[in-house]
Design a protein around this motif. Structure first.
Motif, PDB file in Angstrom:
ATOM      1  N   THR A 148       0.830  -1.212   0.000  1.00 39.30           N
ATOM      2  CA  THR A 148       0.000   0.000   0.000  1.00 39.30           C
ATOM      3  C   THR A 148       0.862   1.258   0.000  1.00 39.30           C
ATOM      4  OG1 THR A 148      -0.146   0.031   2.423  1.00 39.30           O
ATOM      5  CG2 THR A 148      -1.814  -1.219   1.232  1.00 39.30           C
ATOM      6  N   GLU A 149       2.130   1.113   0.382  1.00 40.08           N
ATOM      7  CA  GLU A 149       3.052   2.254   0.396  1.00 40.08           C
ATOM      8  C   GLU A 149       3.880   2.331  -0.886  1.00 40.08           C
ATOM      9  OE1 GLU A 149       5.296   1.479   3.881  1.00 40.08           O
ATOM     10  OE2 GLU A 149       3.726   2.159   5.265  1.00 40.08           O
ATOM     11  N   GLY A 150       3.566   1.478  -1.859  1.00 40.81           N
ATOM     12  CA  GLY A 150       4.255   1.529  -3.139  1.00 40.81           C
ATOM     13  C   GLY A 150       5.242   0.408  -3.381  1.00 40.81           C
ATOM     14  N   GLY A 151       5.371  -0.518  -2.435  1.00 41.93           N
ATOM     15  CA  GLY A 151       6.296  -1.632  -2.609  1.00 41.93           C
ATOM     16  C   GLY A 151       5.722  -2.731  -3.489  1.00 41.93           C
ATOM     17  N   VAL A 152       6.555  -3.723  -3.787  1.00 40.14           N
ATOM     18  CA  VAL A 152       6.170  -4.839  -4.647  1.00 40.14           C
ATOM     19  C   VAL A 152       6.380  -6.147  -3.876  1.00 40.14           C
ATOM     20  CG1 VAL A 152       6.625  -6.073  -6.803  1.00 40.14           C
ATOM     21  CG2 VAL A 152       6.748  -3.576  -6.745  1.00 40.14           C
ATOM     22  N   LEU A 153       5.333  -6.979  -3.837  1.00 38.13           N
ATOM     23  CA  LEU A 153       5.416  -8.278  -3.173  1.00 38.13           C
ATOM     24  C   LEU A 153       5.880  -9.331  -4.183  1.00 38.13           C
ATOM     25  CD1 LEU A 153       4.813 -10.267  -0.821  1.00 38.13           C
ATOM     26  CD2 LEU A 153       2.470 -10.418  -1.707  1.00 38.13           C
ATOM     27  N   SER A 154       6.900 -10.111  -3.813  1.00 38.45           N
ATOM     28  CA  SER A 154       7.410 -11.177  -4.675  1.00 38.45           C
ATOM     29  C   SER A 154       7.421 -12.483  -3.897  1.00 38.45           C
ATOM     30  CB  SER A 154       8.823 -10.861  -5.172  1.00 38.45           C
ATOM     31  OG  SER A 154       8.841  -9.656  -5.918  1.00 38.45           O
ATOM     32  N   GLN A 155       6.899 -13.548  -4.524  1.00 38.16           N
ATOM     33  CA  GLN A 155       6.963 -14.879  -3.909  1.00 38.16           C
ATOM     34  C   GLN A 155       8.160 -15.597  -4.510  1.00 38.16           C
ATOM     35  OE1 GLN A 155       3.336 -17.157  -4.018  1.00 38.16           O
ATOM     36  NE2 GLN A 155       4.167 -18.781  -2.719  1.00 38.16           N
TER      37      GLN A 155
END
Length: 246
Positions: free
Chosen positions: A121-128
């Motif tokens: 929500t703060e602009g980051g990217v989630l990676s699995q």
């Protein structure tokens, strides 16, 4: 659900080989091999519809298959491996492994990420990073999947196998500290480099010559530019008279 048992009726097949396998597939049959506990592998075939039904239940690929071969007693088995058509995606071959329900087995289990990280929500990217881990459990206790809550992850956070909640009767076999499951990072931005300026290079106005450069002999200087020393109007190269307009 984990531990689901599904009945699977298969037929004996006498011959093997690619030609025989193609013939079976044209008839809607999928060739396979059942590996027994201390027994020789047994070749079989099963209808595509029956196999799809057995492997698309709640337990999916982790279902315990009670394999019935030509009316014999059911043999508890698991899916060992399978092959798919690269274009259609349909199954073309399966290998089953007979198991004992009171002995632990190893299996690959999918890790599902639950929730939305704060960092996203703060602009980051989630990676699995890793989608599956290796577990050891009794055949009826192998989970369909394992849930990992990522909602508390901020930018720069990393979750490893050690952060995955342990389930009773399930043992993780991968390295708990080295196996990275998920990360939240800042998005990668591409910055286009600015064109480099050559030292000493200056823009010239139209018709202007670079400093120290003279007009080659026999050529006219650009309009508004002084002529080379000793050059007179109306004369050509080597002192020859030039032509003038009347």
């Amino acid at each position: 659900m984990a531990g689901e048992r599904v009945k699977l009726e298969v037929q004996d097949r006498e011959s093997r080989g690619s030609a025989e396998s193609r013939r079976l597939r044209k008839q809607g049959l999928i060739p396979g091999v059942l590996y027994g506990r201390g027994k020789d592998p047994h070749a079989f075939c099963v209808t595509e519809r029956e196999l799809r039904r057995a492997l698309t239940g709640d337990a999916g690929l982790h279902a315990i298959l009670d394999v019935t071969l030509d009316g014999d007693q059911a043999r508890p088995s698991i899916l060992k491996s399978y092959q798919q058509d690269p274009v259609k995606g349909t199954l073309t071959h399966v290998d089953l492994q007979e198991v004992r329900l009171d002995q632990a087995i190893q299996a690959r289990v999918v890790v599902e990420l639950i929730g939305e990280p704060v960092g996203v929500t703060e602009g980051g990217v989630l990676s699995q990073v890793n989608r599956e881990i290796t577990v050891e459990a009794l055949p009826l206790e192998v989970p369909e999947h394992l849930d990992l809550d990522v909602s508390g992850m901020a930018i720069g956070d990393t979750l490893r196998l050690v952060d995955l909640p342990v389930e009773e009767g399930v043992k993780f076999l991968d390295d708990p500290e080295e196996t990275v499951l998920a990360t939240v990072t800042m998005p990668t931005r591409f910055v286009e480099p600015e064109p480099e300026e050559v030292e000493g290079e200056e823009e010239l106005e139209e018709g202007e010559l670079p400093e120290g450069e003279e007009v080659p002999e026999g050529e006219e200087a650009p309009e508004g530019e002084p002529r080379a020393e000793g050059e007179e109007a109306g004369t050509g190269p080597e002192g020859e008279p030039g032509t003038t307009e009347d």
